[in-house]
Design a protein around this motif. Structure first.
Motif, PDB file in Angstrom:
ATOM      1  N   GLN A  18       0.833  -1.206   0.000  1.00  0.00           N
ATOM      2  CA  GLN A  18       0.000   0.000   0.000  1.00  0.00           C
ATOM      3  C   GLN A  18       0.868   1.257   0.000  1.00  0.00           C
ATOM      4  O   GLN A  18       0.507   2.265  -0.607  1.00  0.00           O
ATOM      5  N   ALA A  19       1.998   1.199   0.685  1.00  0.00           N
ATOM      6  CA  ALA A  19       2.854   2.380   0.825  1.00  0.00           C
ATOM      7  C   ALA A  19       3.590   2.727  -0.466  1.00  0.00           C
ATOM      8  O   ALA A  19       3.765   3.906  -0.781  1.00  0.00           O
ATOM      9  N   ALA A  20       4.011   1.728  -1.231  1.00  0.00           N
ATOM     10  CA  ALA A  20       4.822   1.984  -2.433  1.00  0.00           C
ATOM     11  C   ALA A  20       4.105   2.874  -3.448  1.00  0.00           C
ATOM     12  O   ALA A  20       4.664   3.898  -3.867  1.00  0.00           O
ATOM     13  N   PRO A  21       2.877   2.541  -3.869  1.00  0.00           N
ATOM     14  CA  PRO A  21       2.229   3.445  -4.824  1.00  0.00           C
ATOM     15  C   PRO A  21       1.875   4.802  -4.227  1.00  0.00           C
ATOM     16  O   PRO A  21       1.878   5.811  -4.919  1.00  0.00           O
ATOM     17  N   LEU A  22       1.612   4.835  -2.930  1.00  0.00           N
ATOM     18  CA  LEU A  22       1.325   6.101  -2.267  1.00  0.00           C
ATOM     19  C   LEU A  22       2.570   6.988  -2.271  1.00  0.00           C
ATOM     20  O   LEU A  22       2.486   8.191  -2.530  1.00  0.00           O
ATOM     21  N   ALA A  23       3.725   6.389  -2.008  1.00  0.00           N
ATOM     22  CA  ALA A  23       4.983   7.131  -2.037  1.00  0.00           C
ATOM     23  C   ALA A  23       5.231   7.685  -3.437  1.00  0.00           C
ATOM     24  O   ALA A  23       5.609   8.853  -3.598  1.00  0.00           O
ATOM     25  N   SER A  24       5.002   6.866  -4.426  1.00  0.00           N
ATOM     26  CA  SER A  24       5.189   7.300  -5.803  1.00  0.00           C
ATOM     27  C   SER A  24       4.216   8.421  -6.159  1.00  0.00           C
ATOM     28  O   SER A  24       4.605   9.434  -6.751  1.00  0.00           O
ATOM     29  N   ARG A  25       2.968   8.239  -5.790  1.00  0.00           N
ATOM     30  CA  ARG A  25       1.951   9.260  -6.092  1.00  0.00           C
ATOM     31  C   ARG A  25       2.261  10.578  -5.408  1.00  0.00           C
ATOM     32  O   ARG A  25       1.989  11.650  -5.949  1.00  0.00           O
ATOM     33  N   SER A  26       2.882  10.513  -4.221  1.00  0.00           N
ATOM     34  CA  SER A  26       3.201  11.737  -3.480  1.00  0.00           C
ATOM     35  C   SER A  26       4.195  12.624  -4.223  1.00  0.00           C
ATOM     36  O   SER A  26       4.284  13.819  -3.956  1.00  0.00           O
ATOM     37  N   LEU A  27       4.937  12.039  -5.153  1.00  0.00           N
ATOM     38  CA  LEU A  27       5.886  12.825  -5.937  1.00  0.00           C
ATOM     39  C   LEU A  27       5.189  13.586  -7.064  1.00  0.00           C
ATOM     40  O   LEU A  27       5.756  14.541  -7.603  1.00  0.00           O
ATOM     41  N   ASP A  28       3.982  13.173  -7.419  1.00  0.00           N
ATOM     42  CA  ASP A  28       3.263  13.782  -8.532  1.00  0.00           C
ATOM     43  C   ASP A  28       2.098  14.661  -8.110  1.00  0.00           C
ATOM     44  O   ASP A  28       1.696  15.544  -8.845  1.00  0.00           O
ATOM     45  N   GLU A  29       1.550  14.392  -6.956  1.00  0.00           N
ATOM     46  CA  GLU A  29       0.371  15.136  -6.530  1.00  0.00           C
ATOM     47  C   GLU A  29       0.331  15.232  -5.014  1.00  0.00           C
ATOM     48  O   GLU A  29       1.037  14.511  -4.314  1.00  0.00           O
ATOM     49  N   SER A  30      -0.509  16.118  -4.535  1.00  0.00           N
ATOM     50  CA  SER A  30      -0.665  16.277  -3.091  1.00  0.00           C
ATOM     51  C   SER A  30      -1.505  15.137  -2.531  1.00  0.00           C
ATOM     52  O   SER A  30      -2.522  14.765  -3.119  1.00  0.00           O
TER      53      SER A  30
END
Length: 99
Positions: A18-30
Motif C-alpha cells: 500500500q505504501a509503495a504506490p502512495l509514495a510514488s503518487r506523493s511525488l506527482d500530486e498532493s
C-alpha cells in the motif's frame, strides 16, 4: 480487543504494497492529510520502503534534471526510461487495487 486491533491496523498502518504506490503518487500530486500521515508513519518504521522512496525520488530527479542530457542520453532514451517507470508504477497501483 482483537477486532479493535484489526480496525486500527486497517485504518492507521499501511503494508509495503500500500505504501509503495502512495509514495510514488506523493511525488506527482498532493496527498490528503490522512495519506501523508499514513505514509510518514510507514516510512518511520520500514527501512525498505524508506530506501525505495529515496530511490524513486533520485531516479525522477535524474530524469528531470538537465544533467541527463549531458550524460549522453537522447530525448528518446529519457522518454523510454520515464515510460518504463510510469508503467511499473501503474502496474503496482493496479495490482494493489485488485487485492
Amino acid at each position: 480487543m482483537h477486532t479493535s486491533t484489526n480496525v486500527f491496523k486497517r485504518q492507521f498502518i499501511l503494508t509495503c504494497k500500500q505504501a509503495a504506490p502512495l509514495a510514488s503518487r506523493s511525488l506527482d500530486e498532493s496527498l490528503t492529510l490522512h495519506e501523508q500521515l499514513l505514509l510518514k508513519w510507514h516510512l518511520l518504521i520500514c527501512q525498505s520502503c524508506t530506501t525505495y522512496f529515496g530511490q524513486i525520488k533520485l531516479i525522477r530527479k535524474i530524469i528531470r534534471d538537465k544533467r541527463v542530457s549531458t550524460m549522453g542520453l537522447s530525448d528518446e532514451a529519457r522518454k523510454r526510461i520515464a515510460q518504463v517507470l510510469s508503467d511499473s508504477e501503474a502496474a503496482i497501483t493496479l495490482n494493489n487495487s485488485n487485492q
